[in-house]
Structures are given as C-alpha cells and as structure tokens.
Design an enzyme around this catalytic site. Structure first.
Site, PDB file in Angstrom:
ATOM      1  N   LYS A  11       0.833  -1.203   0.000  1.00 18.98           N
ATOM      2  CA  LYS A  11       0.000   0.000   0.000  1.00 18.98           C
ATOM      3  C   LYS A  11       0.876   1.266   0.000  1.00 18.98           C
ATOM      4  O   LYS A  11       2.087   1.191   0.293  1.00 18.98           O
ATOM      5  CB  LYS A  11      -0.912  -0.021   1.236  1.00 18.98           C
ATOM      6  N   TYR A  51     -11.786  -2.582  -3.620  1.00 16.20           N
ATOM      7  CA  TYR A  51     -12.488  -2.517  -2.333  1.00 16.20           C
ATOM      8  C   TYR A  51     -14.008  -2.514  -2.508  1.00 16.20           C
ATOM      9  O   TYR A  51     -14.725  -1.993  -1.638  1.00 16.20           O
ATOM     10  CB  TYR A  51     -12.011  -1.297  -1.542  1.00 16.20           C
ATOM     11  N   PHE A  59     -16.111   4.888   5.783  1.00 13.90           N
ATOM     12  CA  PHE A  59     -14.701   5.216   5.519  1.00 13.90           C
ATOM     13  C   PHE A  59     -14.283   4.930   4.073  1.00 13.90           C
ATOM     14  O   PHE A  59     -13.123   5.089   3.717  1.00 13.90           O
ATOM     15  CB  PHE A  59     -13.788   4.442   6.486  1.00 13.90           C
ATOM     16  N   ARG A  94      -1.903 -14.143   5.278  1.00 18.57           N
ATOM     17  CA  ARG A  94      -2.621 -13.328   6.270  1.00 18.57           C
ATOM     18  C   ARG A  94      -1.934 -13.418   7.646  1.00 18.57           C
ATOM     19  O   ARG A  94      -1.894 -12.443   8.388  1.00 18.57           O
ATOM     20  CB  ARG A  94      -4.081 -13.776   6.388  1.00 18.57           C
ATOM     21  N   THR A 100      -6.298  -6.726  10.479  1.00 16.94           N
ATOM     22  CA  THR A 100      -6.607  -5.454   9.799  1.00 16.94           C
ATOM     23  C   THR A 100      -6.203  -4.248  10.648  1.00 16.94           C
ATOM     24  O   THR A 100      -5.555  -3.322  10.147  1.00 16.94           O
ATOM     25  CB  THR A 100      -8.125  -5.388   9.514  1.00 16.94           C
ATOM     26  N   ARG A 111       1.782  -5.811   9.770  1.00 16.33           N
ATOM     27  CA  ARG A 111       0.893  -4.719  10.185  1.00 16.33           C
ATOM     28  C   ARG A 111       1.107  -4.359  11.654  1.00 16.33           C
ATOM     29  O   ARG A 111       1.081  -3.183  12.025  1.00 16.33           O
ATOM     30  CB  ARG A 111      -0.562  -5.123   9.939  1.00 16.33           C
ATOM     31  N   ASN A 126      -2.113   0.233   6.999  1.00 17.70           N
ATOM     32  CA  ASN A 126      -1.542  -1.026   7.483  1.00 17.70           C
ATOM     33  C   ASN A 126      -0.581  -1.689   6.481  1.00 17.70           C
ATOM     34  O   ASN A 126      -0.427  -2.908   6.481  1.00 17.70           O
ATOM     35  CB  ASN A 126      -2.659  -1.972   7.933  1.00 17.70           C
ATOM     36  N   HIS A 129      -1.667  -5.071   1.577  1.00 21.09           N
ATOM     37  CA  HIS A 129      -2.932  -5.786   1.354  1.00 21.09           C
ATOM     38  C   HIS A 129      -2.656  -7.265   1.144  1.00 21.09           C
ATOM     39  O   HIS A 129      -1.680  -7.634   0.494  1.00 21.09           O
ATOM     40  CB  HIS A 129      -3.643  -5.248   0.108  1.00 21.09           C
ATOM     41  N   GLU A 140      -9.422 -10.843  -7.078  1.00 19.70           N
ATOM     42  CA  GLU A 140      -8.390  -9.806  -7.031  1.00 19.70           C
ATOM     43  C   GLU A 140      -7.245 -10.095  -8.013  1.00 19.70           C
ATOM     44  O   GLU A 140      -6.720  -9.186  -8.646  1.00 19.70           O
ATOM     45  CB  GLU A 140      -7.844  -9.680  -5.606  1.00 19.70           C
TER      46      GLU A 140
HETATM   47  N1  UDP Z   1     -10.105  -0.240   6.891  1.00 21.58           N
HETATM   48  C1  UDP Z   1     -10.152   0.886   7.712  1.00 21.58           C
HETATM   49  N2  UDP Z   1     -11.040   0.910   8.758  1.00 21.58           N
HETATM   50  C2  UDP Z   1     -11.872  -0.134   9.034  1.00 21.58           C
HETATM   51  C3  UDP Z   1     -11.824  -1.270   8.200  1.00 21.58           C
HETATM   52  C4  UDP Z   1     -10.926  -1.293   7.148  1.00 21.58           C
HETATM   53  O1  UDP Z   1      -9.402   1.829   7.500  1.00 21.58           O
HETATM   54  O2  UDP Z   1     -12.656  -0.053   9.991  1.00 21.58           O
HETATM   55  C5  UDP Z   1      -9.161  -0.270   5.756  1.00 21.58           C
HETATM   56  C6  UDP Z   1      -7.860  -0.970   6.097  1.00 21.58           C
HETATM   57  O3  UDP Z   1      -6.819  -0.313   5.388  1.00 21.58           O
HETATM   58  C7  UDP Z   1      -8.116  -2.376   5.546  1.00 21.58           C
HETATM   59  C8  UDP Z   1      -8.936  -2.073   4.290  1.00 21.58           C
HETATM   60  O4  UDP Z   1      -9.771  -0.982   4.688  1.00 21.58           O
HETATM   61  O5  UDP Z   1      -6.913  -3.053   5.265  1.00 21.58           O
HETATM   62  C9  UDP Z   1      -9.786  -3.220   3.793  1.00 21.58           C
HETATM   63  O6  UDP Z   1     -10.633  -3.664   4.827  1.00 21.58           O
HETATM   64  P1  UDP Z   1     -10.823  -5.211   5.106  1.00 21.58           P
HETATM   65  O7  UDP Z   1     -11.915  -5.346   6.115  1.00 21.58           O
HETATM   66  O8  UDP Z   1     -10.970  -5.960   3.816  1.00 21.58           O
HETATM   67  O9  UDP Z   1      -9.457  -5.617   5.840  1.00 21.58           O
HETATM   68  P2  UDP Z   1      -8.202  -6.472   5.302  1.00 21.58           P
HETATM   69  O10 UDP Z   1      -8.759  -7.615   4.466  1.00 21.58           O
HETATM   70  O11 UDP Z   1      -7.320  -5.541   4.523  1.00 21.58           O
HETATM   71  O12 UDP Z   1      -7.525  -6.966   6.550  1.00 21.58           O
HETATM   72 MG    MG Z   2     -10.143  -7.664   2.952  1.00 20.13          MG
END
Ligand code: UDP
Ligand code: MG
Length: 152
Positions: A11, A51, A59, A94, A100, A111, A126, A129, A140
């Site tokens: 990112k 996304y 957000f 992961r 996250t 992260r 974070n 991705h 994706e």
């Molecule tokens: N995100 C955020 N606030 C939240 C949830 C998600 O800023 O409450 C952002 C964060 O950068 C995250 C991305 O949105 O990595 C995608 O969200 P997702 O729930 O898919 O999390 P990930 O799969 O990246 O762990």
């Molecule tokens: Mg995700």
C-alpha cells in the site's frame, strides 16, 4: 491441503516508508513461492473495484483516497502487486501480514510492526494488502493481473 494463490499489494504507506523489501523478506520466511510481480498504475476505478465489498462503509471514500496515494504525496499511484502460491497460501500470507487493525495485530506481523491509524481520518494505514479468502483472491488476481497473464 490445497495449493492456493493469493494477492499481495504494497500500500502507499508501505511504499512511502520504504517497507517493500522488508515485506517481501517476511513473506520469504514462508514456504510460499512468489509466482508473479507487477507494478500497476492504480486509478480510481481499480481502487474502487479492489475494495468493492466495502462500498457504502463510512470510511470508503477515505480508503480509496489512501489507496490512491493521496495521503502520501503520490500524484501518480504505482503499486507493487504480487502473487504468492503454495499450501494454504491465503491464510499463511494473512498470518504474516497480521490483523486489519494494526493496533490489534500480532506485533510480530507486518501490520503489527509497522501499521498505524491515521489520526486525522481513522483510516488503518496497514502497509500491505493480502486477500482475505480464496474467493477474494481469485477475483483480485483477475482484477490486478488479468486472466491468463501469469506465467504457468
Ligand atoms: N479499513 C479501515 N477501517 C476499518 C476497516 C478497514 O481503515 O474499519 C481499511 C484498512 O486499510 C483495511 C482495508 O480498509 O486493510 C480493507 O478492509 P478489510 O476489512 O478488507 O481488511 P483487510 O482484508 O485488509 O484486513
Ligand atoms: Mg479484505
């Protein structure tokens, strides 16, 4: 266990803070193989499609702006996209990437070590991705690399 593929993207915060090599190094600690790598010029359409599942969240707009590099001074946003392959690749990546929310992520994860929450807008910056499940991974990988564009 199934052989899977999963998508990783460094990112804009990870790029800006020069964490690309470190992230690849951490992912190299697994038994997974990097099977594709590409620098992609990210536009709003790609960011919103990436996304898509979060469209409607409060957000979302700031998340898209973050992903387009607008909070890190990138006028043109070029991001490194990687595909990792191997047993349990989705869960394994992961695990290395972490949860996250960087404040709750394992401190040994990427992260947990380097992510932060932007105090101005609450976006979780974070660093990296990683696809959340095998279904997301397929979608994706097709989105970022196109069908049939990966060496077999
Ligand atoms: N995100 C955020 N606030 C939240 C949830 C998600 O800023 O409450 C952002 C964060 O950068 C995250 C991305 O949105 O990595 C995608 O969200 P997702 O729930 O898919 O999390 P990930 O799969 O990246 O762990
Ligand atoms: Mg995700």
């Amino acid at each position: 266990m199934a052989i899977e593929r999963t998508l990783v993207v460094i990112k804009p915060d990870g790029k800006k803070r020069k964490l690309t090599g470190l992230a690849i190094d951490r992912l190299d600690q697994s038994n997974l193989e990097m099977v594709a790598a590409k620098v992609v010029k990210v536009d709003r359409e790609l960011a919103e499609q990436h996304y898509a599942a979060l469209k409607g969240k409060p957000f979302f707009e700031n998340l898209v702006k973050f992903f387009l590099g607008e909070f890190h001074g990138f006028k043109t946003c070029r991001l490194l996209a990687l595909i990792y392959e191997g047993e349990n690749a989705v869960a394994e990546v992961r695990r290395i990437v972490g949860a996250t929310n960087p404040e709750e992520a394992d401190p040994h994860s990427i992260r947990g070590s380097f992510g932060k929450i932007n105090p101005k807008n609450g976006i979780m910056e974070n660093v990296i991705h990683a696809s959340g499940n095998t279904e997301d991974a397929k979608r994706e990988i097709a989105l970022w690399f196109g069908e049939g564009n990966i060496e077999s």
